[in-house]
Design a protein around this motif. Structure first.
Motif, PDB file in Angstrom:
ATOM      1  N   ARG A 231       0.839  -1.211   0.000  1.00 31.06           N
ATOM      2  CA  ARG A 231       0.000   0.000   0.000  1.00 31.06           C
ATOM      3  C   ARG A 231       0.869   1.253   0.000  1.00 31.06           C
ATOM      4  O   ARG A 231       0.634   2.206  -0.755  1.00 31.06           O
ATOM      5  N   ASP A 232       1.891   1.267   0.850  1.00 33.49           N
ATOM      6  CA  ASP A 232       2.718   2.459   1.027  1.00 33.49           C
ATOM      7  C   ASP A 232       3.811   2.594  -0.028  1.00 33.49           C
ATOM      8  O   ASP A 232       4.586   3.553   0.014  1.00 33.49           O
ATOM      9  N   SER A 233       3.856   1.657  -0.994  1.00 27.82           N
ATOM     10  CA  SER A 233       4.866   1.743  -2.051  1.00 27.82           C
ATOM     11  C   SER A 233       4.546   2.836  -3.066  1.00 27.82           C
ATOM     12  O   SER A 233       5.381   3.145  -3.924  1.00 27.82           O
ATOM     13  N   GLY A 234       3.365   3.400  -2.989  1.00 27.84           N
ATOM     14  CA  GLY A 234       2.955   4.471  -3.896  1.00 27.84           C
ATOM     15  C   GLY A 234       2.115   5.504  -3.174  1.00 27.84           C
ATOM     16  O   GLY A 234       2.227   5.688  -1.953  1.00 27.84           O
ATOM     17  N   LYS A 235       1.258   6.161  -3.902  1.00 30.01           N
ATOM     18  CA  LYS A 235       0.406   7.215  -3.364  1.00 30.01           C
ATOM     19  C   LYS A 235      -0.667   6.623  -2.457  1.00 30.01           C
ATOM     20  O   LYS A 235      -1.336   5.654  -2.828  1.00 30.01           O
ATOM     21  N   VAL A 236      -0.839   7.173  -1.281  1.00 28.94           N
ATOM     22  CA  VAL A 236      -1.928   6.798  -0.377  1.00 28.94           C
ATOM     23  C   VAL A 236      -2.800   8.037  -0.185  1.00 28.94           C
ATOM     24  O   VAL A 236      -2.332   9.072   0.296  1.00 28.94           O
ATOM     25  N   LEU A 237      -4.056   7.940  -0.597  1.00 29.25           N
ATOM     26  CA  LEU A 237      -4.942   9.088  -0.549  1.00 29.25           C
ATOM     27  C   LEU A 237      -5.384   9.378   0.884  1.00 29.25           C
ATOM     28  O   LEU A 237      -5.528   8.464   1.700  1.00 29.25           O
TER      29      LEU A 237
ATOM     30  N   SER B 245      -3.919  -3.962  -0.784  1.00 28.31           N
ATOM     31  CA  SER B 245      -2.966  -2.860  -0.969  1.00 28.31           C
ATOM     32  C   SER B 245      -3.573  -1.774  -1.839  1.00 28.31           C
ATOM     33  O   SER B 245      -3.403  -0.574  -1.571  1.00 28.31           O
ATOM     34  N   LYS B 246      -4.314  -2.173  -2.879  1.00 29.34           N
ATOM     35  CA  LYS B 246      -4.951  -1.177  -3.764  1.00 29.34           C
ATOM     36  C   LYS B 246      -6.129  -0.503  -3.080  1.00 29.34           C
ATOM     37  O   LYS B 246      -6.307   0.713  -3.173  1.00 29.34           O
ATOM     38  N   LYS B 247      -6.966  -1.287  -2.399  1.00 28.31           N
ATOM     39  CA  LYS B 247      -8.147  -0.712  -1.757  1.00 28.31           C
ATOM     40  C   LYS B 247      -7.755   0.233  -0.618  1.00 28.31           C
ATOM     41  O   LYS B 247      -8.317   1.327  -0.485  1.00 28.31           O
ATOM     42  N   LEU B 248      -6.793  -0.176   0.205  1.00 28.18           N
ATOM     43  CA  LEU B 248      -6.410   0.650   1.351  1.00 28.18           C
ATOM     44  C   LEU B 248      -5.643   1.895   0.929  1.00 28.18           C
ATOM     45  O   LEU B 248      -5.628   2.891   1.651  1.00 28.18           O
ATOM     46  N   ALA B 249      -5.023   1.861  -0.256  1.00 26.82           N
ATOM     47  CA  ALA B 249      -4.358   3.066  -0.763  1.00 26.82           C
ATOM     48  C   ALA B 249      -5.358   4.168  -1.087  1.00 26.82           C
ATOM     49  O   ALA B 249      -4.983   5.326  -1.238  1.00 26.82           O
ATOM     50  N   ALA B 250      -6.643   3.812  -1.177  1.00 26.78           N
ATOM     51  CA  ALA B 250      -7.681   4.815  -1.423  1.00 26.78           C
ATOM     52  C   ALA B 250      -8.063   5.572  -0.157  1.00 26.78           C
ATOM     53  O   ALA B 250      -8.940   6.431  -0.199  1.00 26.78           O
ATOM     54  N   GLY B 251      -7.432   5.257   0.970  1.00 25.76           N
ATOM     55  CA  GLY B 251      -7.669   6.018   2.191  1.00 25.76           C
ATOM     56  C   GLY B 251      -9.018   5.745   2.836  1.00 25.76           C
ATOM     57  O   GLY B 251      -9.658   6.655   3.350  1.00 25.76           O
ATOM     58  N   LEU B 252      -9.437   4.481   2.838  1.00 22.58           N
ATOM     59  CA  LEU B 252     -10.772   4.129   3.329  1.00 22.58           C
ATOM     60  C   LEU B 252     -10.832   4.089   4.843  1.00 22.58           C
ATOM     61  O   LEU B 252      -9.882   3.707   5.521  1.00 22.58           O
TER      62      LEU B 252
ATOM     63  N   SER C  54     -10.429   4.003 -12.514  1.00 24.31           N
ATOM     64  CA  SER C  54      -9.308   3.072 -12.601  1.00 24.31           C
ATOM     65  C   SER C  54      -8.187   3.555 -11.693  1.00 24.31           C
ATOM     66  O   SER C  54      -8.094   4.739 -11.363  1.00 24.31           O
ATOM     67  N   ALA C  55      -7.336   2.619 -11.293  1.00 28.44           N
ATOM     68  CA  ALA C  55      -6.192   2.971 -10.455  1.00 28.44           C
ATOM     69  C   ALA C  55      -5.135   3.681 -11.293  1.00 28.44           C
ATOM     70  O   ALA C  55      -4.841   3.269 -12.416  1.00 28.44           O
ATOM     71  N   SER C  56      -4.562   4.728 -10.742  1.00 27.33           N
ATOM     72  CA  SER C  56      -3.461   5.394 -11.428  1.00 27.33           C
ATOM     73  C   SER C  56      -2.189   4.580 -11.230  1.00 27.33           C
ATOM     74  O   SER C  56      -2.112   3.694 -10.373  1.00 27.33           O
ATOM     75  N   ALA C  57      -1.164   4.898 -12.012  1.00 30.41           N
ATOM     76  CA  ALA C  57       0.117   4.195 -11.896  1.00 30.41           C
ATOM     77  C   ALA C  57       0.771   4.432 -10.549  1.00 30.41           C
ATOM     78  O   ALA C  57       1.669   3.688 -10.142  1.00 30.41           O
ATOM     79  N   GLU C  58       0.305   5.460  -9.824  1.00 27.39           N
ATOM     80  CA  GLU C  58       0.894   5.790  -8.520  1.00 27.39           C
ATOM     81  C   GLU C  58       0.317   4.958  -7.387  1.00 27.39           C
ATOM     82  O   GLU C  58       0.838   4.976  -6.278  1.00 27.39           O
ATOM     83  N   ILE C  59      -0.787   4.225  -7.647  1.00 26.70           N
ATOM     84  CA  ILE C  59      -1.428   3.428  -6.602  1.00 26.70           C
ATOM     85  C   ILE C  59      -0.785   2.044  -6.547  1.00 26.70           C
ATOM     86  O   ILE C  59      -0.793   1.295  -7.522  1.00 26.70           O
ATOM     87  N   ALA C  60      -0.210   1.697  -5.397  1.00 27.96           N
ATOM     88  CA  ALA C  60       0.355   0.369  -5.113  1.00 27.96           C
ATOM     89  C   ALA C  60       1.200  -0.184  -6.264  1.00 27.96           C
ATOM     90  O   ALA C  60       0.917  -1.264  -6.788  1.00 27.96           O
TER      91      ALA C  60
END
Length: 435
Positions: free
Chosen positions: A63-69, A185-192, A151-157
């Motif tokens: 999750r933290d390897s990219g952007k976390v909203l 990792s993708k879902k939690l990167a959305a800052g839920l 869609s997920a951006s390239a910055e997400i996970a």
């Protein structure tokens, strides 16, 4: 840190520390870890496992390897994830329904995978609909409308994107630990703040048995909670398609019939409401899941969810009058045929995976990455388990681009249905709840 030492430890049945797994996740994202090491890691995890703490560490590291909203909204930020099935178009109803109940839903979704359809492909059957929003556009739309499906951006996970490709070619897709880390990792990167999971079980799902579905659901819930997100899961039936259609535009049409009350699919309605009830209870917008379910049912019946869907379509580039004119605006196939049943009897079983692959063969899914999807093709009016069929009566209707494709799909549908002389009960929709 050394990738070889981490791989060797897992191979030998040891559990690397959280910092080591987070380092490995960052190495996947920045290239420190080689493809060979990523493949060896995936195989070691498949064979020996990570344990609960290891799953949490790998998931949060990816999750933290990219952007976390991060959000500053006047209400809770929530989402739903489904493990995939046939005719599973719940997201299209649920996102605007949750928004109508006061939640904020930044739904980062995927495309079709294997025999299952993808939410983004369904929405892109709507003329002009854009799933690739910038972060600024997503934030503005979420604040204004309460929901967006993107869609997920390239910055997400980015670690997941790298490891997913490695798993696909190294026979390690089936690892529960890696499936868990990939999804979350993708879902939690959305800052839920809250997440409800729909784990499908049956012939049309990736998890064919209840034991397999339960193992995945338990792993997902425990890991998401360990990462700090309020989470519950429902195991739901996928022994038959959830909607009576399979195919992108055809499923959107069924969604619109249900949202507008023109022809409500009760199974689709009920699963949406129960999942929504879970999400509202987790987010503190309902005292109990049952109360939340009642709230979601109310906004579906009142038309508030339909109006929200129409606003979302317009905001993301689709027709502004889609709610009123969807039947005219969705693409239609050139060849439409009924599939006659070769036998009489009651439908006792359906090979959902075979139906999904029939849709892929029609051009409604991808044989390989990069394939272009035909949004108009698929199957509609699918007969369900327990339904009595006369000889020659339609099992479903095929929507195809060519006569040859229609012929092939008709044969595949006939082979996917098993009929018997005795009536059988329709399977329950909700099999288990995991918290």
């Amino acid at each position: 840190m050394d990738a070889r030492a981490i791989i060797a430890a897992i191979r030998d049945g040891q559990r690397p520390g959280a910092e080591a797994l987070r380092w490995f996740a960052m190495g996947l994202a920045d290239g420190t870890v080689t493809d060979a090491q990523a493949g060896a890691f995936a195989m070691a995890v498949l064979l020996k496992g990570l344990g609960e703490e290891g799953r949490v560490a790998l998931t949060t590291g990816m999750r933290d390897s990219g952007k976390v909203l991060a959000w500053d909204m006047p209400g809770p930020v929530v989402d739903k994830h489904s493990t995939g099935g046939i005719g599973d178009c719940v997201s299209l109803l649920l996102a605007p329904a949750l928004a109508a109940c006061g939640a904020y839903v930044p739904m980062i979704s995927g495309r079709g995978l294997g025999h299952t359809g993808g939410t983004l492909d369904k929405l892109e059957a709507i003329p002009g609909f854009r799933t690739g929003l910038s972060e600024g556009q997503l934030r503005a739309q979420l604040r204004k409308l309460g929901c967006a499906i993107v869609s997920a951006s390239a910055e997400i996970a980015p670690a997941d994107r790298r490891l997913y490709a490695i798993r696909d070619v190294s026979a390690t897709v089936e690892s529960i630990d890696l499936i868990t880390a990939s999804i979350l990792s993708k879902k939690l990167a959305a800052g839920l703040e809250a997440l409800v999971l729909d784990v499908k079980c049956g012939s049309g799902a990736f998890m064919k048995t209840l034991a397999e579905a339960e193992a995945l659901a338990l792993s997902l819930v425990a890991t998401a909670k360990g990462a700090g997100c309020k989470t519950s899961a429902l195991i739901t039936d996928m022994t038959q398609p959830l909607a009576r259609a399979a195919g992108n535009a055809l499923e959107v049409a069924e969604v619109m019939q249900t949202l507008t009350g023109r022809a409500v699919n009760s199974a689709l309605f009920d699963v949406t409401a129960v999942l929504g009830g879970e999400a509202l209870a987790l987010a503190g917008l309902a005292a109990t899941p049952d109360e939340g379910t009642a709230r979601v049912e109310a906004v579906l019946r009142s038309g508030a969810a339909a109006e929200g869907f129409g606003r979302m379509v317009a905001a993301q580039g689709g027709p502004r009058d889609f709610l009123e004119r969807w039947a005219d605006l969705l693409p239609a196939a050139t060849v439409i045929r009924d599939v006659p049943s070769p036998f009489a009897g009651f439908v006792r079983a359906i090979d959902g995976q075979a139906l999904g692959l029939a849709v892929v063969g029609l051009g409604g899914g991808r044989q390989r990455e990069g394939d272009r999807v035909n949004p108009s093709v698929g199957l509609s009016d699918l007969a369900g388990i327990g339904q009595e069929i006369a000889p020659g009566e339609a099992l479903c209707r095929v929507h195809a681009a060519t006569e040859a494709q229609a012929d092939q799909a008709m044969a595949e549908v006939q082979a996917a249905y098993a009929l018997g002389a005795e009536p059988v009960a329709e399977p329950p929709l909700i099999l288990q709840r995991i918290t």
